[in-house]
Write an enzyme that holds these catalytic residues in place. Structure first.
Site, PDB file in Angstrom:
ATOM      1  CD  GLU A 171      -0.285  12.660  -5.757  1.00 22.17           C
ATOM      2  OE1 GLU A 171      -0.395  12.343  -4.551  1.00 22.17           O
ATOM      3  OE2 GLU A 171      -0.987  13.511  -6.315  1.00 22.17           O
ATOM      4  CG  HIS A 172       3.618   7.750  -6.724  1.00 21.96           C
ATOM      5  ND1 HIS A 172       3.545   6.418  -6.380  1.00 21.96           N
ATOM      6  CD2 HIS A 172       2.481   8.035  -7.404  1.00 21.96           C
ATOM      7  CE1 HIS A 172       2.403   5.913  -6.854  1.00 21.96           C
ATOM      8  NE2 HIS A 172       1.742   6.868  -7.471  1.00 21.96           N
ATOM      9  CB  ALA A 188     -12.063   9.536  -7.196  1.00 24.81           C
ATOM     10  CG  LEU A 225     -10.419  12.873  -4.896  1.00 27.26           C
ATOM     11  CD1 LEU A 225     -11.842  13.386  -5.100  1.00 27.26           C
ATOM     12  CD2 LEU A 225      -9.418  14.004  -5.150  1.00 27.26           C
ATOM     13  CB  SER A 253     -12.280   7.342  -0.743  1.00 25.38           C
ATOM     14  OG  SER A 253     -11.754   6.278  -1.498  1.00 25.38           O
ATOM     15  CD  GLU A 258      -5.480   3.450   4.214  1.00 26.55           C
ATOM     16  OE1 GLU A 258      -5.712   2.928   3.120  1.00 26.55           O
ATOM     17  OE2 GLU A 258      -5.224   4.666   4.351  1.00 26.55           O
ATOM     18  CG  ASP A 286      -3.759   9.522   1.289  1.00 21.43           C
ATOM     19  OD1 ASP A 286      -3.199  10.479   0.729  1.00 21.43           O
ATOM     20  OD2 ASP A 286      -4.051   8.473   0.695  1.00 21.43           O
TER      21      ASP A 286
HETATM   22  C1  GLA Z   1      -1.962   7.101  -2.259  1.00 15.93           C
HETATM   23  C2  GLA Z   1      -1.236   6.668  -1.000  1.00 15.93           C
HETATM   24  C3  GLA Z   1      -0.369   7.817  -0.482  1.00 15.93           C
HETATM   25  C4  GLA Z   1       0.547   8.366  -1.561  1.00 15.93           C
HETATM   26  C5  GLA Z   1      -0.255   8.667  -2.827  1.00 15.93           C
HETATM   27  C6  GLA Z   1       0.626   9.062  -3.980  1.00 15.93           C
HETATM   28  O1  GLA Z   1      -2.882   8.093  -1.978  1.00 15.93           O
HETATM   29  O2  GLA Z   1      -2.158   6.302  -0.003  1.00 15.93           O
HETATM   30  O3  GLA Z   1       0.384   7.357   0.624  1.00 15.93           O
HETATM   31  O4  GLA Z   1       1.622   7.503  -1.816  1.00 15.93           O
HETATM   32  O5  GLA Z   1      -1.021   7.550  -3.231  1.00 15.93           O
HETATM   33  O6  GLA Z   1       1.249  10.284  -3.706  1.00 15.93           O
END
Ligand code: GLA
Length: 394
Positions: A51-52, A134, A136, A138, A171, A183
């Protein structure tokens, strides 16, 4: 997908099938009778570890899940752009950004237009069971469901990579959300029953079978809304980019131990991205080896890094993670998505899913916001009529 309170395996119906979705009738209800609708459905995603780090070229272990959003589109009668869904109804003369439900879909139309697929003014309706805000994905799901519906309406076809690029253009460049490519890539490339290993530096991906029929993922919303377009997400990305620049590297996977050289202000963020990308690669190895305890440990460590170094957790998310981990049969738990609220995902023996969901609800207070999710197929599979091939343009 099934309610996490119900530990029976989910049925075999394709959850991303458009057949029974109410999005098209919703168009009539929202805007009156009109032209025939085209629909697109896109799944959400769960990050296992990683994540991140996508926006600094890191590794991510993730999957698409069997919670989805459907967008129905039809040409507008009077040249106005309209969207109904998620409790909002908006209309405007041009597909411009205004900070509401229309943005992702209007951005999708603009992005298609920029790559040579002109889209007429549309009326659109959004429906589905993937919860918004959330953690996920969306936002990416509604964008991509809209793109697929627009492709079907216009009779055009794009390659999977073009679809990812269009989602990012929509986006990031048009709606102005500084997200990475995690995503859209998960939503486009995922396969049922498999996790995805993404290398966000090279753009390559590897598929890994979900090796445990009797191990499930329980997702529970915290009730705290997260905002990926918000100031804090932008700051995390800026700090991560600053850390890479200070160390003279172009991706977080090149940092290794060198986060120690960073000035104190950047050191925690540098440590998060340096260690999280390694954990994601280790998570893929744990999946390959069928090492459920190992994957659980890496999920726990990921949460700790997101809490302590990236500082994107909240007291409620921490309490939910702690509660899940105390349930016998839970192998690990972490916040999922950008953080600042959103959801927790727990890796549990299927027989412990109900108890784990109950423990999460005891903290969140939201007994209708837990899900037992499975690795689901992405758009390359579910929208193969409009998406796929190396050079899909027609
Ligand atoms: C969101 C962003 C992704 C990613 C996550 C964290 O979902 O859209 O690009 O950075 O946060 O991992």
């Amino acid at each position: 997908m099934s309610s996490a309170g119900d530990t029976s395996p989910a049925g075999d119906a394709d959850p991303t099938s458009d057949v029974t979705d109410p999005a098209a009738p919703n168009l009539d209800r929202a805007f009156g009778p009109g032209a025939a609708a085209s629909t697109g459905t896109a799944p959400g995603r769960v990050t296992l570890v990683g994540e991140h780090v996508d926006y600094v070229g890191g590794h991510v272990a993730c999957m698409a899940v069997d919670l989805a959003l459907t967008v129905a589109v039809r040409p507008s009668r009077d040249g106005w752009w309209r969207v109904d869904g998620l409790g909002q109804r908006v209309e405007r003369g041009e597909p411009v950004m205004a900070g509401d439900i229309g943005d992702r879909l209007f951005a999708a139309a603009q992005a298609l237009d920029r790559c040579g697929v002109p889209v007429p003014p549309l009326e659109m309706a959004v429906s589905g069971d993937l919860p918004a805000s959330a953690g996920l994905a969306s936002s990416a799901a509604v964008t991509l469901a809209g793109v697929v519906a627009m492709l079907r309406l216009t009779g055009r076809r794009l390659s999977a990579e073009e679809l990812v690029t269009i989602a990012l253009t929509a986006e990031r460049d048009i709606a102005g959300i500084p997200c990475g490519d995690l995503d859209p890539r998960a939503i486009v490339h995922a396969r049922a029953g498999e996790a995805l290993a993404l290398d966000c530096a090279s753009g390559s991906l590897q598929r890994v079978l979900w090796p445990w029929p009797a191990v499930a993922l329980v997702v529970a919303a915290s009730g705290e809304q997260h905002d990926v377009g918000g100031r804090e997400y932008r700051r995390r990305r800026e700090a991560a980019e600053e850390a890479c620049a200070a160390l003279g590297v172009s991706t977080c996977s090149e940092i290794g131990d060198r986060w120690r050289e960073l000035e104190p202000r950047l050191r925690p963020r540098g440590r998060h991205i340096a260690t999280e990308t390694l954990r994601a690669a280790a998570a893929v190895r744990a999946l390959e080896a069928g090492d459920v305890a190992g994957l659980g440990r890496l999920m726990d460590e990921s949460h700790e890094s997101l809490r302590r170094d990236c500082e994107v957790s909240t007291p409620r998310l921490d309490a939910m993670v702690e509660a899940a981990r105390r349930v016998p049969g839970c192998h690990g738990a972490r916040l999922v998505g950008a953080g600042f609220g959103g959801s927790v995902v727990a890796l549990v023996d299927r027989g412990a899913a109900k108890a784990c969901a109950a423990a999460l609800v005891a903290v969140s207070g939201l007994d209708d916001a837990t899900w037992l999710v499975r690795p689901a197929a992405g758009l390359e599979v579910t929208a193969a009529d409009s998406v796929g091939g190396e050079n899909g343009r027609s």
